[in-house]
Every structure is written in C-alpha cells, then in structure tokens.
Design a protein around this motif. Structure first.
Motif, PDB file in Angstrom:
ATOM      1  N   LEU A   1      -8.905  -2.182  10.887  1.00 13.32           N
ATOM      2  CA  LEU A   1      -7.446  -2.124  10.769  1.00 13.32           C
ATOM      3  C   LEU A   1      -6.963  -3.029   9.640  1.00 13.32           C
ATOM      4  CD1 LEU A   1      -4.673  -1.229  11.829  1.00 13.32           C
ATOM      5  CD2 LEU A   1      -4.705  -3.206  13.363  1.00 13.32           C
ATOM      6  N   TYR A   2      -7.545  -4.221   9.578  1.00 15.86           N
ATOM      7  CA  TYR A   2      -7.150  -5.160   8.533  1.00 15.86           C
ATOM      8  C   TYR A   2      -7.403  -4.571   7.148  1.00 15.86           C
ATOM      9  CZ  TYR A   2      -6.947  -9.460   5.796  1.00 15.86           C
ATOM     10  OH  TYR A   2      -6.628 -10.411   4.868  1.00 15.86           O
ATOM     11  N   ALA A   3      -8.606  -4.029   6.966  1.00  9.29           N
ATOM     12  CA  ALA A   3      -8.952  -3.443   5.673  1.00  9.29           C
ATOM     13  C   ALA A   3      -8.045  -2.255   5.354  1.00  9.29           C
ATOM     14  CB  ALA A   3     -10.416  -3.013   5.668  1.00  9.29           C
ATOM     15  N   LEU A   4      -7.759  -1.448   6.371  1.00  9.50           N
ATOM     16  CA  LEU A   4      -6.873  -0.302   6.159  1.00  9.50           C
ATOM     17  C   LEU A   4      -5.484  -0.759   5.721  1.00  9.50           C
ATOM     18  CD1 LEU A   4      -6.042   2.671   6.373  1.00  9.50           C
ATOM     19  CD2 LEU A   4      -5.740   2.348   8.826  1.00  9.50           C
ATOM     20  N   ASN A   5      -4.941  -1.746   6.410  1.00  7.90           N
ATOM     21  CA  ASN A   5      -3.593  -2.215   6.082  1.00  7.90           C
ATOM     22  C   ASN A   5      -3.524  -2.834   4.686  1.00  7.90           C
ATOM     23  OD1 ASN A   5      -2.336  -1.309   8.342  1.00  7.90           O
ATOM     24  ND2 ASN A   5      -2.585  -3.227   9.494  1.00  7.90           N
ATOM     25  N   LEU A   6      -4.566  -3.551   4.314  1.00  8.21           N
ATOM     26  CA  LEU A   6      -4.620  -4.083   2.954  1.00  8.21           C
ATOM     27  C   LEU A   6      -4.417  -2.960   1.941  1.00  8.21           C
ATOM     28  CD1 LEU A   6      -7.567  -6.666   2.793  1.00  8.21           C
ATOM     29  CD2 LEU A   6      -5.113  -7.115   2.628  1.00  8.21           C
ATOM     30  N   GLN A   7      -5.123  -1.858   2.187  1.00 11.17           N
ATOM     31  CA  GLN A   7      -5.064  -0.765   1.221  1.00 11.17           C
ATOM     32  C   GLN A   7      -3.740  -0.017   1.296  1.00 11.17           C
ATOM     33  OE1 GLN A   7      -7.385  -0.616  -0.948  1.00 11.17           O
ATOM     34  NE2 GLN A   7      -6.556   1.127  -2.077  1.00 11.17           N
ATOM     35  N   VAL A   8      -3.186   0.091   2.495  1.00  9.75           N
ATOM     36  CA  VAL A   8      -1.886   0.757   2.638  1.00  9.75           C
ATOM     37  C   VAL A   8      -0.834   0.011   1.834  1.00  9.75           C
ATOM     38  CG1 VAL A   8      -0.015   1.258   4.268  1.00  9.75           C
ATOM     39  CG2 VAL A   8      -2.371   1.821   4.873  1.00  9.75           C
ATOM     40  N   ASP A   9      -0.914  -1.318   1.827  1.00 13.09           N
ATOM     41  CA  ASP A   9       0.101  -2.135   1.156  1.00 13.09           C
ATOM     42  C   ASP A   9      -0.065  -2.168  -0.358  1.00 13.09           C
ATOM     43  OD1 ASP A   9       1.336  -2.726   3.514  1.00 13.09           O
ATOM     44  OD2 ASP A   9       0.201  -4.574   3.868  1.00 13.09           O
ATOM     45  N   ARG A  10      -1.237  -1.841  -0.833  1.00  5.22           N
ATOM     46  CA  ARG A  10      -1.467  -1.945  -2.276  1.00  5.22           C
ATOM     47  C   ARG A  10      -0.606  -0.930  -3.033  1.00  5.22           C
ATOM     48  NH1 ARG A  10      -6.017  -5.269  -2.052  1.00  5.22           N
ATOM     49  NH2 ARG A  10      -7.875  -4.162  -1.337  1.00  5.22           N
ATOM     50  N   THR A  11      -0.215  -1.324  -4.213  1.00  8.28           N
ATOM     51  CA  THR A  11       0.520  -0.415  -5.096  1.00  8.28           C
ATOM     52  C   THR A  11      -0.119  -0.461  -6.479  1.00  8.28           C
ATOM     53  OG1 THR A  11       2.051  -2.204  -5.633  1.00  8.28           O
ATOM     54  CG2 THR A  11       2.727  -0.668  -3.893  1.00  8.28           C
ATOM     55  N   GLY A  12       0.366   0.391  -7.340  1.00  7.29           N
ATOM     56  CA  GLY A  12      -0.115   0.400  -8.709  1.00  7.29           C
ATOM     57  C   GLY A  12      -1.543   0.908  -8.821  1.00  7.29           C
ATOM     58  N   PRO A  13      -2.281   0.380  -9.762  1.00  7.20           N
ATOM     59  CA  PRO A  13      -3.627   0.923 -10.025  1.00  7.20           C
ATOM     60  C   PRO A  13      -4.610   0.678  -8.875  1.00  7.20           C
ATOM     61  CG  PRO A  13      -3.238  -1.083 -11.295  1.00  7.20           C
ATOM     62  CD  PRO A  13      -1.941  -0.728 -10.645  1.00  7.20           C
ATOM     63  N   ASP A  14      -4.322  -0.288  -8.014  1.00  8.51           N
ATOM     64  CA  ASP A  14      -5.224  -0.555  -6.896  1.00  8.51           C
ATOM     65  C   ASP A  14      -5.012   0.414  -5.733  1.00  8.51           C
ATOM     66  OD1 ASP A  14      -6.411  -2.626  -8.193  1.00  8.51           O
ATOM     67  OD2 ASP A  14      -5.089  -4.167  -7.346  1.00  8.51           O
ATOM     68  N   ALA A  15      -3.919   1.172  -5.778  1.00  6.14           N
ATOM     69  CA  ALA A  15      -3.587   2.062  -4.667  1.00  6.14           C
ATOM     70  C   ALA A  15      -4.454   3.315  -4.731  1.00  6.14           C
ATOM     71  CB  ALA A  15      -2.102   2.424  -4.710  1.00  6.14           C
ATOM     72  N   ASP A  16      -5.726   3.121  -4.564  1.00  6.68           N
ATOM     73  CA  ASP A  16      -6.660   4.245  -4.661  1.00  6.68           C
ATOM     74  C   ASP A  16      -6.652   5.046  -3.374  1.00  6.68           C
ATOM     75  OD1 ASP A  16      -8.662   5.992  -5.207  1.00  6.68           O
ATOM     76  OD2 ASP A  16     -10.250   4.587  -4.672  1.00  6.68           O
ATOM     77  N   ILE A  17      -6.323   6.302  -3.519  1.00  9.84           N
ATOM     78  CA  ILE A  17      -6.174   7.152  -2.340  1.00  9.84           C
ATOM     79  C   ILE A  17      -7.498   7.395  -1.630  1.00  9.84           C
ATOM     80  CG2 ILE A  17      -6.540   9.427  -3.330  1.00  9.84           C
ATOM     81  CD1 ILE A  17      -3.972  10.276  -1.988  1.00  9.84           C
ATOM     82  N   TRP A  18      -8.594   7.345  -2.379  1.00 10.24           N
ATOM     83  CA  TRP A  18      -9.901   7.611  -1.760  1.00 10.24           C
ATOM     84  C   TRP A  18     -10.366   6.419  -0.937  1.00 10.24           C
ATOM     85  CZ3 TRP A  18      -9.535  12.363  -1.927  1.00 10.24           C
ATOM     86  CH2 TRP A  18      -9.136  13.062  -3.065  1.00 10.24           C
ATOM     87  N   THR A  19     -10.077   5.239  -1.445  1.00  9.29           N
ATOM     88  CA  THR A  19     -10.352   4.050  -0.631  1.00  9.29           C
ATOM     89  C   THR A  19      -9.526   4.105   0.647  1.00  9.29           C
ATOM     90  OG1 THR A  19     -10.720   2.792  -2.662  1.00  9.29           O
ATOM     91  CG2 THR A  19     -10.369   1.529  -0.635  1.00  9.29           C
TER      92      THR A  19
END
Lengths: 226, 226
Positions: free
Chosen positions: B107-125
């Motif tokens: 859950l923690y890892a998922l939320n980190l990625q949900v919050d990311r924006t810009g070039p880090d917001a990789d949809i596959w991750t």
DNA sequence: ATTCCAAAAATTTTCGAAAATATGTATTGC
DNA sequence: GCAATACATATTTTCGAAAATTTTTGGAAT
C-alpha cells in the motif's frame, strides 16, 4: 483437425485417465512414437497443457505429467464448492425450460449407466455422463469465466477419481446416484439453499473418499479448510 | 531463459498493454520480425496464451489478439468479486504478520506512486504496484487454484483498464487511493465483512467507470448481474 | 455489373536436421 | 576409494524449408 489439436486431445485424455501417470517424464521422442507425429505439434500441445497445469515444464529439461498431491485435491475441492455453488445459484435464478430439461436428460442418462452391469458398465461412459450432469446444472449461470474454471477444476479432480474408480468397481454406486437425484430435485425446485448444500455435501463426501483411498489420512482437513 | 519463454512474456506484455490491440491478427511472419525469432518459439507462446484466453486461434487460420467485450468485462468483474472475497476472508482468517506487513508495504509503495506527478508518474509502475497490492491482500489465502484464477482475471480486466488509464491522466487518482487505504485498514483489522464489502464496492466502481468509458452505456448491469 | 472459377500469392502447419543444453560414463589424479 | 574432469550420449530447443491450406487476384461467362 490439425495434428497439434489431435496431440492436445490425446495427451489430455491420457493424462486425465492416468495412462500417462503423474510425474512421468514426457520425452518428445517417446511421444513422437506413441502418437505418430513430429515434435512441433507435440510441443504445441504440451505448452497448452502446461498453461492448464496438467503438465509441468522446466526450461531445457522437458515436460512431465503434473504430479498429484493431497493438498492440491483439497484445494481444488474447496474452490469447486465455492465456484459451483455460486454458479448453481445463478443457474437456478435464470435457468429456463431448456436448462431444466437438460438436467433431467443428463440425470436420466447418468442413472442408466450407473445401473448397468457386466460388459456395458463402461467406466468412461459413466465419467462422461457424470461430467455432463454437473455441467448441465451450471449451464444457465451465464458466466463463461465460471464455466472455464469449472472445467479446469473438474479435469484436475477427475485425475484423482479415475484411479479410485478403476480400483474398486462402482464404489457406492447407488448411494451416489441418490445424491445426484436429490441434487437435481432441489435444483429443479429452484431451492438454491438446499441445492448448494447438497452440492457441497456431495463434493465433500467424494473428496473424503478419494483422500482416504489415496492413503493419506487427513479427511478432516476438508471440513476445516472450508 | 528460452526464446519461447521470452516470446510468451513479450506477447503477454504487449497484449495486456494494448500495444497489440484486440482483434489484431498475429501473423507469424510479422511476429517473427517484431520479436526477432523463428516460428517455433512464437507458436509455443501463442498456444500458451490461447489457453489463457488472451489470444484466440482458429484452425489453419492463425491467431488473433482476443477481442474485448462489455459482457466479458462484466463477467470477469463479477467472478473476481466472488473469488477475491472468498480469498480475502481466508487470508484474514489465517494471515500472519508477514502477510500483514506485505499489505502495508504494498500500500505504501502504491500510494507513493499515486502521488507522483511529472516524469516520475509512470503508469506502468502504478499498474505493477496496484497488482502487487491486490495480490498481497490475498497472499495468505493458501489456495493455489484461487490465486491462479485471480491472476487470470486480473490480466483479463487489466486489458480494459489500460486504455482508460492512458486516455485520462490519473482518473480519480486520490479517490482510488482512499479506497485502497480503507480496504487495507479493514483487512488488517481482520474485519472480513467490511473488507469484502469495500473490495466489492471498489471493483464495481472501477468497472462502472470502465464500462462508461468503453462507450457502452449499461453500467446498471454490474449490480443486476451480481 | 455480378458470379464463378482457376491460378497465384500468402499463411499456417509440419517435418527433419542443426544447434544448444543437459545427462551419463569413463578416466584421471589424489 | 572418491572427487573432479573430459568425453560421449541423450534430450530439448530452434531454425529453415517443404507441405497443406486459405486468401487474394484476375479474368471469363452470364
């Protein structure tokens, strides 16, 4: 029908019936001789069966008939109960006359074969009609995914039932016949609670019997795991 | 890793992501060029994917990427709810600390990625972590058959989600994050009724969204069919 | 214009051999 | 005697071409 399809049918058939016993290495040269075809169609069939978990594959070390284990049997039975109970409820909810007639017809054919003795008591016909009956119960569930999983689990558990059927000639044949009749009756009466309870009991009884014959004495796990 | 295994991974990857769109013919000469290998490993991979219903095959007429349909989506979602609810209950019943920790971590890892924006917001991750979270919830169900069916259904529904994710950038991202958090909370509190209710709601909401975006306006069937 | 048929082209399916890898056996060194 | 190594054999995996089948094309007849 292509050779690859023939290979798939033949291999699946022979694996489920135990003619190719669990754990047996499936060497291509052997299979090529047995089924009289080249490697290509055989490998295609083996890959399909691998995806269905009827054979295992290890990179560069070939294929084997998937092994049997009590754990897998217990798991398969428990998942079957869940999935088929849901499917039976859905069928009861939305089944029409053709569905009901299909059940009656399948039950009649099954019982004819259960009662047969002597040279007509063909165990493979019996198996086919047993499958057809259970499939007929779920035919109106309107869920392709459910039906696919039913088929997968039926094939998996059939591998455990066949050797038992072959060892003892018709174990408790009349008893099972009664169970099927009661299950059909409750289903046709649209009594979903009773029907699913009978279905569950039917599977647990069968699985207990199989687990016992399998020589590993843990039939209680069947209820515990449920 | 053999070429056939690479072909399987690559094809599965490309089909699920929609790079090979639904219905597209999978001609061997094309695939041979695309993946830089001969026909044999490709055919083996295609046969495996056929067994998983990600590709369809017609005798002597080749393979295609399996089509999508609203009916299949509705069916898959409904069966997922049944199977995953049972699996979640089983996990809650028998999960240990490692299981719980796995959920927290995912859950923690998922939320980190949900919050990311810009070039880090990789949809596959994001997708990978979404899968990992749902997989972590069921990890302690102790039923290989259930987990296999989960994986099959996840892959099937992922094909519907990907194009929607690609079209709109993070649709209702924060909302979903909240749902996942609540689901994890109820699960870790061992409240099976609440957890399965949240799981069901989560899937119905997602499926409704997908069905709408898919352009066919029958979201009500999702509830009716359940 | 349309249908029908034959030839050509494209495609799938299968085979047989070559390449790559694993397994078994004898031999050497200790 | 035992481990390690080199060799030989067995097996899987892959390729490229041949065979079988489908699809397309072009033209003739109605």
């Amino acid at each position: 029908m292509t050779l690859a399809e023939k290979a798939y049918d033949a291999l699946r058939h022979d694996i489920i019936r135990g003619e190719l016993p669990p754990g047996r290495p499936l060497r291509l040269s052997d299979l090529s001789e047995r089924y009289e075809m080249g490697f290509s169609p055989l490998r295609e069939a083996l890959n399909r069966l691998q995806a269905e978990r009827l054979v295992t594959a290890e990179s560069l070390r070939g294929f084997r008939v998937a092994p049997l284990s009590l754990d897998e049997l217990l798991d398969a039975v428990n998942v079957r109960i869940r999935i088929e109970s849901d499917a039976l409820r859905a069928s009861i909810r939305s089944g029409d006359d053709a569905w009901a007639a299909g059940i009656v017809s399948a039950l009649y054919a099954l019982n004819l074969q259960v009662d047969r003795t002597g040279p007509d008591a063909d165990i493979w016909t019996l198996e086919a009609r047993h499958y057809a009956f259970h499939r007929a119960l779920l035919a109106a569930c309107n869920s392709p995914w459910t039906l696919e999983f039913f088929e997968r689990l039926y094939a998996a558990t059939e591998r455990y039932r066949i050797p038992v059927l072959l060892a003892a000639a018709h174990p408790a044949g009349r008893d099972v016949q009664g169970e099927h009749g009661a299950l059909a009756e409750a289903t046709l009466a649209r009594d979903a609670d009773k029907a699913t309870a009978l279905l569950e009991e039917h599977y647990r009884r069968t699985a207990n019997h199989l687990a016992n014959v399998f020589g590993m004495k843990r039939p209680d796990e069947l209820i515990a795991a449920g």
